[in-house]
Design a protein around this motif. Structure first.
Motif, mmCIF file in Angstrom:
data_model
loop_
_atom_site.group_PDB
_atom_site.id
_atom_site.type_symbol
_atom_site.label_atom_id
_atom_site.label_comp_id
_atom_site.label_asym_id
_atom_site.label_seq_id
_atom_site.Cartn_x
_atom_site.Cartn_y
_atom_site.Cartn_z
ATOM 1 N N GLN A 45 30.492 14.911 6.412
ATOM 2 C CA GLN A 45 31.189 15.460 5.254
ATOM 3 C C GLN A 45 31.238 14.430 4.143
ATOM 4 N N THR A 46 31.590 14.871 2.951
ATOM 5 C CA THR A 46 31.703 13.976 1.811
ATOM 6 C C THR A 46 32.886 13.040 2.018
ATOM 7 N N GLY A 47 32.721 11.795 1.631
ATOM 8 C CA GLY A 47 33.823 10.849 1.743
ATOM 9 C C GLY A 47 33.337 9.437 1.997
ATOM 10 N N LYS A 48 34.270 8.568 2.342
ATOM 11 C CA LYS A 48 33.954 7.171 2.609
ATOM 12 C C LYS A 48 33.686 6.983 4.098
ATOM 13 N N TYR A 49 32.739 6.094 4.384
ATOM 14 C CA TYR A 49 32.383 5.783 5.769
ATOM 15 C C TYR A 49 32.404 4.273 5.967
ATOM 16 N N LYS A 50 32.788 3.867 7.141
ATOM 17 C CA LYS A 50 32.841 2.449 7.478
ATOM 18 C C LYS A 50 31.547 2.063 8.192
ATOM 19 N N VAL A 51 30.805 1.108 7.623
ATOM 20 C CA VAL A 51 29.565 0.622 8.228
ATOM 21 C C VAL A 51 29.823 -0.782 8.757
ATOM 22 N N VAL A 52 29.542 -0.996 10.053
ATOM 23 C CA VAL A 52 29.781 -2.290 10.702
ATOM 24 C C VAL A 52 28.495 -2.765 11.360
ATOM 25 N N GLY A 53 28.123 -3.998 11.079
ATOM 26 C CA GLY A 53 26.988 -4.624 11.735
ATOM 27 C C GLY A 53 27.470 -5.728 12.654
ATOM 28 N N LYS A 54 27.000 -5.745 13.882
ATOM 29 C CA LYS A 54 27.366 -6.787 14.848
ATOM 30 C C LYS A 54 26.102 -7.544 15.226
ATOM 31 N N MET A 55 26.176 -8.855 15.141
ATOM 32 C CA MET A 55 25.029 -9.705 15.488
ATOM 33 C C MET A 55 25.428 -10.636 16.616
ATOM 34 N N TYR A 56 24.524 -10.810 17.573
ATOM 35 C CA TYR A 56 24.778 -11.644 18.736
ATOM 36 C C TYR A 56 23.648 -12.652 18.899
ATOM 37 N N PRO A 57 23.937 -13.834 19.466
ATOM 38 C CA PRO A 57 22.848 -14.790 19.730
ATOM 39 C C PRO A 57 21.823 -14.183 20.683
ATOM 40 N N VAL A 58 20.565 -14.518 20.467
ATOM 41 C CA VAL A 58 19.485 -14.009 21.298
ATOM 42 C C VAL A 58 19.571 -14.587 22.695
ATOM 43 N N ASP A 59 19.844 -15.862 22.771
ATOM 44 C CA ASP A 59 19.906 -16.545 24.060
ATOM 45 C C ASP A 59 21.124 -17.458 24.068
ATOM 46 N N LYS A 60 21.559 -17.875 25.231
ATOM 47 C CA LYS A 60 22.701 -18.766 25.355
ATOM 48 C C LYS A 60 22.492 -20.030 24.524
ATOM 49 N N GLY A 61 23.457 -20.336 23.669
ATOM 50 C CA GLY A 61 23.380 -21.547 22.866
ATOM 51 C C GLY A 61 22.575 -21.402 21.586
ATOM 52 N N GLU A 62 21.972 -20.252 21.346
ATOM 53 C CA GLU A 62 21.162 -20.037 20.154
ATOM 54 C C GLU A 62 22.002 -19.347 19.093
ATOM 55 N N ASN A 63 21.852 -19.755 17.842
ATOM 56 C CA ASN A 63 22.625 -19.181 16.753
ATOM 57 C C ASN A 63 21.801 -18.169 15.974
ATOM 58 N N CYS A 64 22.496 -17.224 15.353
ATOM 59 C CA CYS A 64 21.830 -16.234 14.496
ATOM 60 C C CYS A 64 21.611 -16.827 13.115
#
Length: 73
Positions: free
Chosen positions: A54-73
């Protein structure tokens, strides 16, 4: 002025790591697992019309996680 009767909405997603994208708590795109190993995700155009009910406002959320242990995005 020309009015668009059926607009088409999409998200442009660029990422270097594991990513999830939600629109109003509905998962619309994910990039996980082997495909994320050492690769950049360039310009993924993700359609979101299926969750815009429907017409209106929507909340868009992006979640990012490290690929491997100890690795940063």
């Amino acid at each position: 002025m020309l009015q668009i009767t059926k607009p088409y909405y999409q998200l442009n997603i660029n990422s270097f790591c594991t990513t999830e994208v939600y629109v109003n708590d509905v998962l619309v795109d994910e990039w996980k697992g082997k495909e994320t190993e050492g690769r950049e995700r360039n310009s993924s155009l993700t359609p979101i019309n299926q969750v815009l009910l429907q017409t209106g406002k929507y909340k868009v959320v992006g979640k990012m996680y490290p690929v491997d242990k100890g690795e940063n995005c």
